[in-house]
Design a protein around this motif. Structure first.
Motif, PDB file in Angstrom:
ATOM      1  N   LEU A  44      63.275 -15.567  92.651  1.00 52.18           N
ATOM      2  CA  LEU A  44      64.416 -15.546  91.752  1.00 52.18           C
ATOM      3  C   LEU A  44      65.714 -15.802  92.507  1.00 52.18           C
ATOM      4  O   LEU A  44      66.583 -16.544  92.062  1.00 52.18           O
ATOM      5  N   GLU A  47      65.952 -19.321  93.422  1.00 48.32           N
ATOM      6  CA  GLU A  47      66.319 -20.096  92.237  1.00 48.32           C
ATOM      7  C   GLU A  47      67.823 -20.014  91.992  1.00 48.32           C
ATOM      8  O   GLU A  47      68.486 -21.019  91.733  1.00 48.32           O
ATOM      9  N   SER A  51      70.888 -22.863  92.067  1.00 44.52           N
ATOM     10  CA  SER A  51      71.848 -23.212  91.028  1.00 44.52           C
ATOM     11  C   SER A  51      73.267 -22.847  91.448  1.00 44.52           C
ATOM     12  O   SER A  51      74.174 -22.855  90.625  1.00 44.52           O
ATOM     13  N   PHE A  53      74.629 -20.052  92.999  1.00 43.76           N
ATOM     14  CA  PHE A  53      75.159 -18.704  93.165  1.00 43.76           C
ATOM     15  C   PHE A  53      75.040 -18.283  94.624  1.00 43.76           C
ATOM     16  O   PHE A  53      74.134 -18.697  95.324  1.00 43.76           O
TER      17      PHE A  53
ATOM     18  N   LEU B  41      74.596 -14.929  86.145  1.00 39.50           N
ATOM     19  CA  LEU B  41      73.317 -14.983  86.828  1.00 39.50           C
ATOM     20  C   LEU B  41      72.196 -14.754  85.823  1.00 39.50           C
ATOM     21  O   LEU B  41      71.170 -15.430  85.837  1.00 39.50           O
ATOM     22  N   GLN B  44      71.698 -17.715  83.665  1.00 36.25           N
ATOM     23  CA  GLN B  44      71.069 -18.806  84.381  1.00 36.25           C
ATOM     24  C   GLN B  44      69.578 -18.544  84.595  1.00 36.25           C
ATOM     25  O   GLN B  44      68.757 -19.432  84.434  1.00 36.25           O
ATOM     26  N   LEU B  45      69.242 -17.318  84.949  1.00 35.68           N
ATOM     27  CA  LEU B  45      67.868 -17.032  85.328  1.00 35.68           C
ATOM     28  C   LEU B  45      67.013 -16.568  84.155  1.00 35.68           C
ATOM     29  O   LEU B  45      65.802 -16.467  84.282  1.00 35.68           O
ATOM     30  N   ARG B  47      66.821 -13.650  82.909  1.00 36.97           N
ATOM     31  CA  ARG B  47      66.300 -12.304  83.106  1.00 36.97           C
ATOM     32  C   ARG B  47      67.146 -11.325  82.310  1.00 36.97           C
ATOM     33  O   ARG B  47      68.333 -11.534  82.138  1.00 36.97           O
TER      34      ARG B  47
END
Lengths: 952, 305
Positions: A44, A47, A51, A53, B41, B44-45, B47
């Motif tokens: 994660l 990932e 992107s 971050f 975040l 984007q993810l 979660r």
């Protein structure tokens, strides 16, 4: 222009590949610390990195990982701690322990000053034993020095590593401190390798980063042009490999010479005017005095005359074997002297005026007013020729002359002879005016800018006695060989001899009242050339000028200022030597050129470095500079290796020293605990503050303290039980914060297993089975059958041994109690304290203030649902068998058993330390060490599981 | 899943009096930078974002604000101590079906009703997650105060949150999310959450706002407020909070209480408010929620001014 002028604040461009970050290391550590992480979580973060971050800087990376990996406030603290540790380790990979370097510096500043100087100079020669001894002294001194002799803020608290491995990806944070929080400091990038990127991170830190593939390039030349105010005019970095500069006489043009064949012409704004494809060098090119033409005369090949547009005016009929060329002072004519002893005269339009072939001519000068050319031949004669080629006059000379020069006003001709003297020939009076006795001329005679003075340098040899000159009568013994300088005026008087001091370089002030000298050792002095109102006479030191040391270059500026260049900085000073300003230039300048009008400066440095400077904006004297160099790891020279070696030795020694202190600390602890001090806090060990390793946030320190204390207590008893000093010294003790017997999360999780579900309370849940049964028996649904919910009826009685040998575990027991209350979801939790062994009374509070009889505690408990957990070392920390304690404990346990079925014991000491007392007690009660497994087993016992296995 | 990249900035603020689709009043919300990053975040993810923090520090409000700014539909699921994981997906009206079956057996229903009740899907009522999964737009789901439920509750949601699908057992229908929802979960940390669940969430601890921020919040909420009053009130409030902090009181005064308190204060004229703030703590009932606190803090702070 990719580099210097403050790239701070430039947006992030570089993408950092995840494999360059120490993520795995961090991830593993966090897992070990008990954070609930799986490979998914790792993926994660990758990932998220992809992107975009977490890339801008270390703080962003921390934020990203914290959000994804830390799942509670406690986790976040743990995370912060580990993140800092990992990052610190990462930085250390590149630099040998920063902290020690710092200490070494401080050491040199203060503490070691007191040691015999020889010890220092022979450091590398001394034996191992001596190093050992010195090392331990160093350790103490360093600690003291660190506290006392640190420079005043601002300085870089984290400095970049000295070297970077070739091909390694690189990220580094340089952070500076402020003396006061509201001080304004400024970090400037003085120079930087073009591959690198520097980004600002708040006002007190920058991040330096480089992509993997590019780093490790060779040196690069950094050439800059700047003005008197220290402002950068131009930056020639996109011009590859500039080696040298030349200013035109009017200061409007600059020639740059690069490796290879390119000579470029720039204007004073830094715009490139022209490129010359040529093989000539700085020694073989010349501006005309009016700055209109450029003359180039390579050793091999033909000479050329250019105008500044780059057009060739003439190549002098292809003359080769050029020995000397020159312009007339009005810039209208050019002479060329060839190796064949010929002299030729051209005008700057490209017309040939005169040729004097094969006359043994060595040097020539043009007298444009008289339309004559003066030549100087190998036979020593000086001849004047008209432009028609006729010999006008001749100065016969038996001196072996070397050089002739016209004074800038064209009035005198200076004839240099290697044998005896320089003589001035007055061209108007046609007479020698005087001559100066000289010893050994080491450089050409030169004139001051106005032509009023001329000066020369002489070399003295080591051991020579330099006689007085009449200005300073004292003869001087020369301890080593150096140059002395003389200044004479055109009346033939010697103006100053600089007391026969070492003078390597000198510069005249604008009005030629003062002259500054720099010795070969870098010492700068200021001298009067004429008497002044303050009572100084010519040749005296300027009173009030504070001699400067270690200066590489010096120039006068307008408005009574001096500019000095040294290894680390370029500064502007007044005539008292006081610092007025510093110029924002990188240290390590190798070439420093001033334009003739002192308005522009060109600097050149060859570097592979990144240099940062931090300055307190309100106090320019407070500053610090840091450099790090991109060097191949394998090319670190021996000296550095030795230094690193030395540092490692110091590190080891400090470790040894700490181990020596430990037993003392232990004795102190024993004594203190023996006193049963009222304060429940553990006295911090004396060596704790001296360790340079702890940088974790203070907040966190507090939190992990208990774990550290636990670790120490266990280490200590292990040691003391070894009962031998040799073992103590040999074992590699290190104070580690890695000892986490259990985190609160794990404790909470374990507590949760302690449950005994019983249906109790109002019927709220639908009992489907019963409902169906009812329908089948009644034929239809009348109403659903409800039942009570299941709730946890388990109660816990936690008995905690407090004080004495349990002092180091107070943090742990507090945590145990806290998690049992908050995380256990138990029907009831009773926490009571005792010391060593419960004795009729238990206490409500850790300080043994509110007593309550054991019998009344037990009376309140549900015998069926209550488990008793005792947290005590059972005498394991003490060592010897304590019969009284053993008996009391056994009696207490049997008293418990009469009322309650489930009793378990948690021992903070590891099982192999359970000596006779603890071992005996363990035969009477299931005892477990405090670890995750141990607590789980204890809880199993409290739930009623068989205890057979655990006791043995 | 959706490919559009959503970004939350925390800058879009509703106008005073603006209401959302369900008629709820919207208030401005001022997240800090860290929180914004955490939300992005999450976006984007895909979660869930687990938010913890003191009660009343604006965890729930964040969800409203995210939905508002992104203009997405919003589902809330307020957890109660009796909540079961399935409630958020759907509930099946077994009792209703039983009743209908009995009505049918006594021939009280017409043919149309019979057709309806013979379809088992009739008795499915969708919960917040169920609705969000079937929404044609990406939906913001707020699961509020997840720690109120049973320990195992979060574990029962693992599949649903992980793979965005669930099975309606009664009908055998598999519901798969059209768009992965944006899930925000709040917890007051009354109970620890299971590891397996934590593993699937990202986490952010919402810090208590600083004094300046509190003043900002007050001024955003009550735009006509004089700065002096807001500052003064916040000062008094912080003083009380610090006092409680020192005593380690478990229930400290929070932002929402400050807002309530201020809302009452501002109804008075300005001078009167300032006077009140200088003297005895006005309207203590809004801030101190136990008799113990009353006695302790009023005695301690009353003498001031």
């Amino acid at each position: 222009m990719a580099t210097d002028k403050l790239p701070i604040g430039r947006p992030a461009v570089d993408k950092i590949a995840a494999d360059e970050l120490p993520l795995i290391e961090l991830f593993t550590r966090l897992r070990q610390a008990g954070l609930p992480l799986g490979m998914n979580e790792y993926q994660l973060v990758l990932e998220a990195l992809e992107s975009g971050f977490g890339l801008p800087d270390e703080a962003a990376l921390a934020r990203l990982c914290r959000t994804l990996w830390a799942k509670s406030k406690e986790d976040q603290l743990l995370f912060n701690y580990h993140f800092e540790q990992v990052m610190a380790a990462e930085h250390e990979k590149f630099a040998p322990s920063e902290a020690w370097l710092y200490e070494e510096d401080a050491l040199n500043n203060s503490a070691l000053g007191a040691l015999p100087g020889q010890l220092l100079t022979h450091w590398r020669k001394v034996s191992w034993q001596a190093r050992l001894a010195l090392g331990s002294v160093t350790c103490f001194a360093a600690g003291v020095a660190l506290l006392s002799a640190r420079p005043k803020c601002p300085y870089f608290t984290t400095s970049p590593p000295g070297t970077v491995e070739l091909g390694a990806a690189y990220r580094y944070v340089a952070r500076a401190c402020k003396a006061n929080p509201d001080d304004e400091i400024e970090i400037t990038v003085l120079s930087m390798h073009p591959w690198l990127d520097v980004k600002s991170m708040g006002d007190d830190a920058v991040v330096i980063s480089a992509p993997k593939e590019n780093i490790g390039g060779d040196t690069y030349e950094q050439a800059r042009l700047w003005n008197v105010q220290g402002e950068e005019i131009a930056n020639f970095n996109n011009q590859a490999d500039i080696l040298a500069f030349r200013f035109s006489p009017d200061g409007q043009w600059i020639l740059t010479y690069s490796e290879g064949t390119t000579v470029s012409l720039w204007d004073s704004k830094g715009n490139k005017i022209n490129d010359f494809e040529s093989i000539w060098t700085i020694a073989a090119s010349l501006f005309s005095p009016d700055s209109q033409y450029l003359l180039a005369y390579p050793e091999v090949g033909k000479a050329q005359l250019f105008n500044l547009q780059g057009q060739e005016i003439t190549d002098f009929d292809g003359l080769s074997n050029i020995k000397d060329v020159g312009f007339s002072d009005d810039g209208q004519y050019v002479y060329v002297v060839t190796g064949e002893g010929s002299a030729h005269l051209w005008d700057t339009q490209g017309n040939k005026i005169l040729s004097l072939n094969n006359r043994g001519i060595v040097d020539a000068e043009i007298l444009p007013l008289q339309e004559q050319i003066v030549t100087f031949s190998t036979n020593g004669s000086v001849q004047f020729w008209s432009w028609a080629g006729e010999l006008v006059s001749e100065l016969a000379s038996n001196e072996y002359a070397q050089d002739i020069q016209l004074t800038p006003d064209g009035r005198y001709l200076l004839i240099n002879s290697s044998l005896v003297a320089a003589r001035l020939w007055d061209l108007q009076e046609n007479a020698f005016i005087d001559h100066f006795e000289r010893l050994r001329l080491s450089r050409e005679v030169s004139f001051s800018p106005s032509g009023k003075y001329f000066f020369w340098f002489e070399q003295v040899e080591a051991g020579e006695v330099v006689p007085g000159t009449g200005i300073s009568d004292q003869a001087i013994y020369a301890p080593w060989s150096y140059n002395i300088a003389r200044i004479g005026d055109l009346d033939g008087n010697l103006v100053t001899d600089f007391n026969n001091q070492d003078v390597d370089d000198l510069d005249f002030s604008e009005n030629e009242q003062l002259v500054a000298t720099r010795s070969s050792a870098g010492k700068v002095d200021l001298w009067n050339l004429s008497g002044d109102s303050a009572g100084n006479s010519a040749g005296d030191h300027v009173s009030g000028f504070k001699t400067l040391e270690n200066i590489d270059s010096i120039e006068f500026l307008p408005e009574d200022r001096l500019i000095t260049v040294d290894e680390t900085e370029v500064t502007v000073r007044d005539f008292d030597g006081k610092l007025i300003d510093w110029v924002n230039l990188p240290p390590g300048i190798q070439d420093f050129e001033t334009s003739p009008d002192s308005q522009l400066f060109a600097t050149l440095r060859r570097t592979r470095e990144v240099q940062l400077r931090v300055v307190d904006k309100n106090n320019l004297n407070r500053k610090d500079a840091q450099t790090f160099e991109l060097v191949r790891e394998d090319s670190i020279d021996d000296l550095q290796k030795q230094l690193i070696q030395g540092l490692i030795i110091i590190g080891i020694l400090s470790g040894a020293l700490i181990t020596l202190i430990l037993p003392i600390g232990y004795v102190v602890v024993r004594w203190l605990t023996g006193l049963r001090a009222k304060s429940p806090t553990f006295p911090s060990l004396p060596e704790q503050q001296d360790l340079p390793t702890q940088t974790a946030a203070a907040e966190l320190n507090q939190r992990i303290d208990d774990e550290v204390q636990v670790a120490q207590a266990i280490h200590q008893t292990r040691r003391s039980s070894g009962n031998s000093d040799r073992e103590l010294a040999a074992s590699s003790f290190s104070r580690t914060s890695e000892y986490f017997p259990m985190t609160s999360r794990q404790m909470k999780q374990s507590w949760r297993y302690l449950r005994r579900l019983v249906r109790e309370g109002p019927p709220v849940e639908l009992d489907l089975e019963a409902t169906v049964h009812q329908i089948s028996s009644e034929g239809m649904l009348l109403q659903p059958v409800l039942r009570a919910r299941r709730i946890n009826r388990n109660e816990l009685l936690l008995l905690i041994d407090q004080e004495g040998s349990m002092v180091p575990f107070h943090g742990l027991s507090e945590r145990l109690a806290k998690t049992a209350i908050s995380g256990g979801r138990l029907a009831g939790t009773g926490i009571y304290y005792f010391h060593n062994c419960p004795d009729d009374y238990l206490y409500h509070d850790p300080y043994h203030q509110q007593a309550i009889p054991i019998s009344s505690v037990l009376a309140e408990l549900h015998s069926e649902y209550t488990g008793v957990l005792i947290f005590s070392d059972a005498g394991a920390a003490r060592g010897a068998l304590n019969q009284a304690r053993l008996e009391m404990t056994i009696e207490f346990l049997s008293q418990l058993r009469q009322q309650l079925r489930y009793v378990a014991w948690l021992n903070p000491m590891p099982r192999d330390r359970w000596n006779s007392t603890a071992g005996e007690i363990a035969n009477h009660v299931p005892m477990f060490e405090l670890s995750r497994q141990g607590l789980n087993q204890a809880i199993d016992v409290l739930r009623g599981k068989s205890t057979g296995a655990a006791v043995s | 899943m959706t490919t559009q990249r959503l970004e939350y900035t925390g800058r879009a603020q509703p106008q005073p009096g603006e209401k959302d689709a369900s008629g709820r009043l919207l208030y401005p919300y001022l997240p800090n930078q860290d929180l914004i990053e955490a939300v992005n975040l999450t976006l984007q993810l895909g979660r869930p974002l687990l938010l913890k923090g003191e009660p009343g520090c604006g965890k729930t409000r964040l969800a409203y604000d995210v939905a508002y700014e992104l203009g997405l539909p919003f589902e809330t699921w307020y957890i109660k101590s009796t909540s079961r994981a399935r409630d958020g997906l759907y509930s099946y009206d077994t009792v209703g079906r039983l009743r209908d079956a009995q009505l049918a057996s006594s021939n009280l229903l017409n043919a149309e009703d019979l057709a309806r009740i013979s379809n088992p899907a009739t008795y499915v009522e969708w919960g917040a997650i169920g609705r969000a999964f079937q929404n044609s737009q990406r939906t913001v789901i707020l699961i509020d105060e997840i720690d109120k439920a049973d320990i195992d509750f979060p574990n029962d949601l693992l599949l649903e949150l992980d793979e965005s699908r669930f099975l309606v057992e009664e009908t055998g229908e598999m519901i798969t999310a059209k768009h992965k929802p944006i899930v925000l979960i709040t917890s007051n940390d009354e109970k620890a959450l299971p590891n397996a669940f934590l593993r699937r969430c990202s986490f952010h601890y919402v810090e208590f706002p600083s004094d300046e921020r509190l003043v900002q919040i007050i001024q955003q909420l009550f735009p006509q407020t004089e700065g002096a009053i807001a500052t003064k009130a916040v000062e008094r409030f912080t003083e009380l909070r610090e006092e409680m902090n020192r005593d380690n009181v478990s229930k400290k005064v929070s932002t929402s209480e400050l807002i309530d308190w201020f809302n009452i204060l501002r109804r008075h004229p300005e001078e009167e408010v300032l006077k009140k703030l200088d003297g005895k703590l006005p309207y203590p009932g809004l801030l101190l929620k136990s008799w113990d606190d009353h006695r302790r803090y009023l005695a301690r702070m009353g003498g001031k001014g």
